[in-house]
Enzyme design. Structure first.
Site, short mmCIF file in Angstrom:
data_model
loop_
_atom_site.label_atom_id
_atom_site.label_comp_id
_atom_site.label_asym_id
_atom_site.label_seq_id
_atom_site.Cartn_x
_atom_site.Cartn_y
_atom_site.Cartn_z
N ASP A 176 -50.39 117.34 49.07
CA ASP A 176 -50.96 117.98 47.93
C ASP A 176 -52.25 117.40 47.28
O ASP A 176 -53.30 117.92 46.84
CB ASP A 176 -50.02 117.66 46.76
CG ASP A 176 -48.68 118.48 47.49
OD1 ASP A 176 -48.42 118.98 48.67
OD2 ASP A 176 -47.56 118.60 46.55
N GLU A 400 -39.03 109.17 49.89
CA GLU A 400 -39.89 110.46 49.93
C GLU A 400 -40.96 109.76 51.07
O GLU A 400 -41.44 110.31 51.76
CB GLU A 400 -40.23 110.97 48.76
CG GLU A 400 -41.29 112.21 48.65
CD GLU A 400 -41.71 112.68 47.38
OE1 GLU A 400 -41.36 111.92 46.41
OE2 GLU A 400 -42.20 113.80 47.54
C1 GLC Z 1 -44.07 117.63 47.95
C2 GLC Z 1 -45.12 117.27 49.27
C3 GLC Z 1 -44.72 118.57 50.22
C4 GLC Z 1 -43.38 118.73 50.19
C5 GLC Z 1 -42.55 118.95 48.93
C6 GLC Z 1 -41.05 118.81 49.14
O1 GLC Z 1 -44.75 118.75 47.19
O2 GLC Z 1 -46.26 117.08 48.93
O3 GLC Z 1 -45.37 118.36 51.53
O4 GLC Z 1 -43.12 119.72 51.00
O5 GLC Z 1 -42.79 117.91 48.33
O6 GLC Z 1 -40.75 117.71 49.75
#
Ligand code: GLC
Length: 428
Positions: A176, A400
């Site tokens: 993102d 994460e």
């Molecule tokens: C964030 C990340 C994306 C992912 C999401 C859920 O938005 O940037 O890549 O899919 O989280 O984990």
């Protein structure tokens, strides 16, 4: 509990009866590329549940209309007020192609990992004879959906057959807040409308994107809706259009895997069709080589400028089967950060070790990059990446993302695709 037990427990506790949340609170729905990684993780201990994940993902696939085959970045299977922007914000209710869907969705996509994950799941099923019959049946149902999805990418995002698909929103890349998007985002207006973020209630602001970034995300979301999601209009006028090397590499690999599955399941013409797309991209991607960074990078599809930023997406070249040898570059990256691979190279001026996609390590990226390198004959380098990932899991558990300098676990906790990556790649 062993790490394997912990990882299984995370998937089980994030299970909402058919689909897996990335992590409760911060991400209360089903995400697109997470779903495929999560399915791969489930496959290591519960094959029926693994296939179910994909069935739930494709409940959200649009059918008919100009976006036939589209799979959204988010399936909003249930209501939740802990996340912004929710389904009402995207405005997709009643859009052409959404009639009769089993879920509400957002209006942008995400990296199409699915065919690759399905092929890896198939390989696992073949090793474990008891899982073959179900896998066979599931794949026969999935193949037309996967083909429709790949065709959506090629048809709507590369209508002129350049070989390089375009994305229209940084969230589509899954990376993102990458510094690679800073330059193209500078031409995107900030939204003037009010909205309330929810992410800062879950994670510290220093680990999340700033307001100026969110203002542009909202602008692009609203732009898409104002065009009634019509690909031709969006591709003609969207102020953000980028050839992301991450999506391009992941789609390329997935089309290779989809062609292989089609061959195996008697769909020779579809295999040939995917093969033609693969050929085109193989040639076109050479224009995305950065002499400065000795790796692939993204390009601004509006200005034609290379976005000459060294991110881990550009290390997916071996995974995608692209010609250039990335081994020397990956060696350098590893030499620069003790807990790499970081999402942005640490010698780059806008590297930030704690902030979203500007430095931290994502474990599924390590898995994809290492797998590609191993297949290209760089087994020792692949093992070095895997070893670092193992150390992070062992010391910090399933976050994460991780700080590539200190190894600290960051962002959301009990994170599904991190656990799934462990189960597929390390535990077995
Ligand atoms: C964030 C990340 C994306 C992912 C999401 C859920 O938005 O940037 O890549 O899919 O989280 O984990």
């Amino acid at each position: 509990m062993t790490l394997t037990e912990q990882a299984r427990t995370i998937l089980q506790s994030n299970d909402r009866g058919g689909y897996t949340l990335p992590t409760a609170g911060l991400y209360p729905f089903q995400w697109n590329w997470d779903a495929s990684v999560n399915a791969l993780g489930w496959m290591a201990f519960d094959a029926p549940r693994a296939w179910e994940e994909l069935r739930w993902l494709f409940k959200g696939q649009w059918r008919g209309g100009p976006n036939d085959g589209f799979v959204a970045q988010i399936n909003f299977h249930e209501e939740s007020d802990t996340y912004f922007p929710g389904p009402g914000e995207w405005g997709t209710d009643g859009a052409p192609g959404t009639e009769g869907l089993g879920t509400r969705t957002s209006s942008i996509s995400q990296p199409p990992l699915h065919a690759t994950m399905v092929r890896w799941m198939w390989m696992r099923a073949v090793k474990n004879a008891g899982d073959v019959a179900q896998a066979d049946g599931e794949i026969r149902v999935l193949l037309p959906k996967l083909l429709a999805h790949h065709r959506w990418w090629y048809r709507t995002r590369d209508a002129r057959n350049t070989g390089l698909v375009v994305n229209i929103h940084p969230w589509e890349t899954g990376m993102d807040n990458s510094p690679a998007w800073d330059a193209p985002l500078a031409s995107v207006p900030a939204t003037a409308r009010p909205y309330t973020r929810r992410d800062l209630g879950h994670v510290e602001a220093s680990m999340r994107p700033p307001k100026s970034f969110y203002d542009r995300m909202v602008y692009l979301m609203d732009f898409n809706r104002a065009q009634n999601f019509e690909p031709e209009k969006i591709m003609a006028a969207c102020p953000y259009r980028v050839n992301d090397i991450g999506i391009i590499s992941i789609l390329q690999r997935a089309s290779i895997d989809l062609a292989a599955l089609c061959d195996e399941f008697g769909l020779a013409a579809d295999a040939a069709d995917m093969g033609a797309h693969v050929q085109r991209t193989d040639t076109a991607v050479q224009a995305l080589w950065s002499p400065t960074w000795q790796q692939y990078v993204s390009k601004d599809a509006i200005t034609g400028q290379l976005l000459d930023v060294p991110t881990s997406a550009g290390l997916l070249g071996a995974y995608a089967g692209f010609a250039r040898d990335l081994e020397p570059t990956v060696q350098q990256w590893l030499g620069e950060t003790p807990y790499g691979l970081p999402s942005t190279r640490s010698s780059f001026e806008r590297f930030e070790p704690l902030r979203y996609w500007r430095g931290p390590v994502w474990q599924h990226m390590n898995m994809l990059i290492a797998t590609g390198l191993k297949e290209q004959g760089h087994a020792a380098l692949a093992d070095a990446i895997r070893h670092r990932s193992s150390q992070l899991f062992a010391a910090q558990g399933f976050h994460e993302y991780y700080d590539p300098l200190s190894g600290a676990g960051l962002g959301g906790k009990s994170f599904s695709w991190t656990a799934a990556t462990y189960l597929h790649w390390i535990a077995n």
